[in-house]
Design an enzyme around this catalytic site. Structure first.
Site, PDB file in Angstrom:
ATOM      1  N   GLY A 103       1.451  10.725  18.425  1.00 30.59           N
ATOM      2  CA  GLY A 103       2.656  11.542  18.507  1.00 30.59           C
ATOM      3  C   GLY A 103       1.849  12.791  18.935  1.00 30.59           C
ATOM      4  N   ARG A 155      -7.792  11.155  23.224  1.00 33.62           N
ATOM      5  CA  ARG A 155      -6.328  10.762  23.867  1.00 33.62           C
ATOM      6  C   ARG A 155      -6.180  11.919  24.897  1.00 33.62           C
ATOM      7  NH1 ARG A 155      -1.580   8.383  21.148  1.00 33.62           N
ATOM      8  NH2 ARG A 155      -1.329   7.410  23.223  1.00 33.62           N
ATOM      9  N   GLN A 159       6.871   1.484  19.441  1.00 32.43           N
ATOM     10  CA  GLN A 159       6.932   2.855  18.457  1.00 32.43           C
ATOM     11  C   GLN A 159       8.484   3.131  18.315  1.00 32.43           C
ATOM     12  OE1 GLN A 159       4.984   2.661  21.204  1.00 32.43           O
ATOM     13  NE2 GLN A 159       3.214   4.262  21.019  1.00 32.43           N
ATOM     14  N   ASP A 207       4.515  14.875  25.823  1.00 34.80           N
ATOM     15  CA  ASP A 207       3.014  15.011  25.466  1.00 34.80           C
ATOM     16  C   ASP A 207       2.427  16.138  26.143  1.00 34.80           C
ATOM     17  OD1 ASP A 207       3.671  11.890  24.839  1.00 34.80           O
ATOM     18  OD2 ASP A 207       1.946  12.569  23.670  1.00 34.80           O
TER      19      ASP A 207
HETATM   20  O1  MRU Z   1       1.371   7.015  22.429  1.00 37.58           O
HETATM   21  P1  MRU Z   1       1.912   7.577  21.412  1.00 37.58           P
HETATM   22  O2  MRU Z   1       2.957   7.107  20.347  1.00 37.58           O
HETATM   23  O3  MRU Z   1       1.401   8.909  20.850  1.00 37.58           O
HETATM   24  O4  MRU Z   1       3.217   8.570  22.284  1.00 37.58           O
HETATM   25  C1  MRU Z   1       3.998   9.346  21.705  1.00 37.58           C
HETATM   26  C2  MRU Z   1       5.065   9.869  22.481  1.00 37.58           C
HETATM   27  O5  MRU Z   1       5.192   9.630  23.881  1.00 37.58           O
HETATM   28  C3  MRU Z   1       5.978  11.043  22.075  1.00 37.58           C
HETATM   29  O6  MRU Z   1       7.475  11.087  22.596  1.00 37.58           O
HETATM   30  C4  MRU Z   1       5.557  12.617  22.164  1.00 37.58           C
HETATM   31  O7  MRU Z   1       4.062  12.274  21.786  1.00 37.58           O
HETATM   32  C5  MRU Z   1       6.060  13.503  21.537  1.00 37.58           C
HETATM   33  S1  MRU Z   1       5.960  13.386  19.749  1.00 37.58           S
HETATM   34  C6  MRU Z   1       6.978  14.601  18.943  1.00 37.58           C
END
Ligand code: MRU
Length: 334
Positions: free
Chosen positions: A50, A81, A187, A228
């Site tokens: 996240g 990331r 997720q 993101d």
């Molecule tokens: O790969 P992830 O689980 O980190 O992806 C997370 C997302 O796409 C969320 O929607 C985003 O980070 C917003 S979290 C408040």
């Protein structure tokens, strides 16, 4: 209900404590991370994930770096990331805090710790404000579709997209959330359904490919997702599968909202064309969770995110309010 804390200081203050999200929903396992490399691995493997939460974890990790290695540790953590801008944003803040210190190693350590704590606390506050602004978009009885996890597990507070749901529910409105399971790492079903049911919010999990027919059946009033990275023109990178959801919502005339703190807005990115999309390992698709679901030598296309063009987004909710096109998000740090 206990507060969910995906990342915080360890009890002895000498490390970073994470709730290992790879284990949910089966087990609630906390791990104390003691080195930059431990935190790098936790971010890269999605033990902590996240956009806001990985920024906070990386900021805390810099306090674990040897005094003369803060810059190299920041570069290493940033590479874990590439899409979530919060990661680079938090590390830049930490490096600026380090540059201001002219004194001893102890002063450096305490300045870094104070800045990481501020990043965590400010995120908690931004989530609260996003929740208040976003809740105004959720009417009583709303059936809300979300994707991935943009809740407490993804932030330092009550989440972004889910903060709107939590605040609407706390104001007495009935809300039913439909959670896309979110292939390939689930997720939505593992994390969003876990935290919503824990909070007593009625939740239904669906496979991602069922979303459009659920909309066609008239069962969805609005969609709300996290982000993101949000470009200056409003184009938004979020978990893979967000873009087709926005297309389906537009086709069915359903409002499609994005919710994010200002730390996710990237003034340095003019449009979605410039957003670097992380691609992840083939085995997440071929044999995720230990079961072979494709031939082990099959080629795999596994982007972690996609970009939803601003034209498909009804409004973007931030800690500053509800923004509509043409977008002007106000002064941004990056
Ligand atoms: O790969 P992830 O689980 O980190 O992806 C997370 C997302 O796409 C969320 O929607 C985003 O980070 C917003 S979290 C408040």
């Amino acid at each position: 209900m206990d507060v969910i804390e995906p990342v915080r200081w360890s009890d002895d203050g000498a490390g970073v404590r994470i709730l290992d999200q790879r284990e949910l929903p089966a087990r609630e396992v906390y791990r104390d991370l003691r080195t930059v490399e431990d935190v790098f691995a936790a971010i890269a493997t999605l033990a902590v994930r996240g956009a806001p939460a990985i920024g906070i974890a990386a900021a805390m990790a810099l306090t674990l770096a040897p005094d003369d290695q803060v810059a190299s540790a920041a570069a290493r953590l940033a590479s874990a990331r590439p899409t979530a801008v919060n990661l680079r944003w938090a590390l830049d803040r930490m490096e600026r805090a380090a540059e201001k210190v002219r004194g001893s190693p102890a002063e450096l350590r305490s300045a870094l710790r104070a800045e990481a704590t501020r990043i965590l606390e400010e995120d908690r506050e931004m989530c609260r404000r996003i929740g208040e602004h976003g809740a105004a978009l959720i009417p009583d009885g709303a059936r809300v579709l979300t994707h991935c996890n943009a809740g407490a597990l993804a932030t330092g507070g009550m989440g972004t997209a889910l903060a709107a749901v939590y605040v609407a529910a706390s104001e007495g409105r009935k809300v039913h959330v439909y959670a896309d399971e979110t292939r390939p790492l689930l997720q939505g079903s593992r994390l969003t359904a876990w935290e919503l049911t824990r909070a007593g919010i009625p939740t239904t999990v669906l496979v991602d490919s069922a979303a459009a027919s659920l909309m066609k059946a008239g069962e969805i009033d609005l969609c709300i997702v996290g982000a993101d990275r949000i470009a200056r023109n409003g184009d938004t990178a979020n978990k893979i599968g967000t873009y087709p959801l926005a297309i389906a919502a537009a086709h069915h005339g359903i409002p499609f909202y994005v919710a994010a703190p200002t730390s996710t807005f990237d003034a340095g990115t003019a449009s979605g064309e410039e957003i670097l999309i992380e691609h992840r390992g083939a085995d997440e698709v071929r044999c995720g969770f230990g079961t072979l679901t494709a031939p082990i030598d099959a080629d795999v296309y596994n982007p972690a995110f996609d970009v939803t063009p601003a034209t498909l987004i009804t409004a973007i909710v931030s800690d500053r309010g509800v923004h509509r096109a043409p977008y002007d998000f106000g002064p941004l740090a990056r």
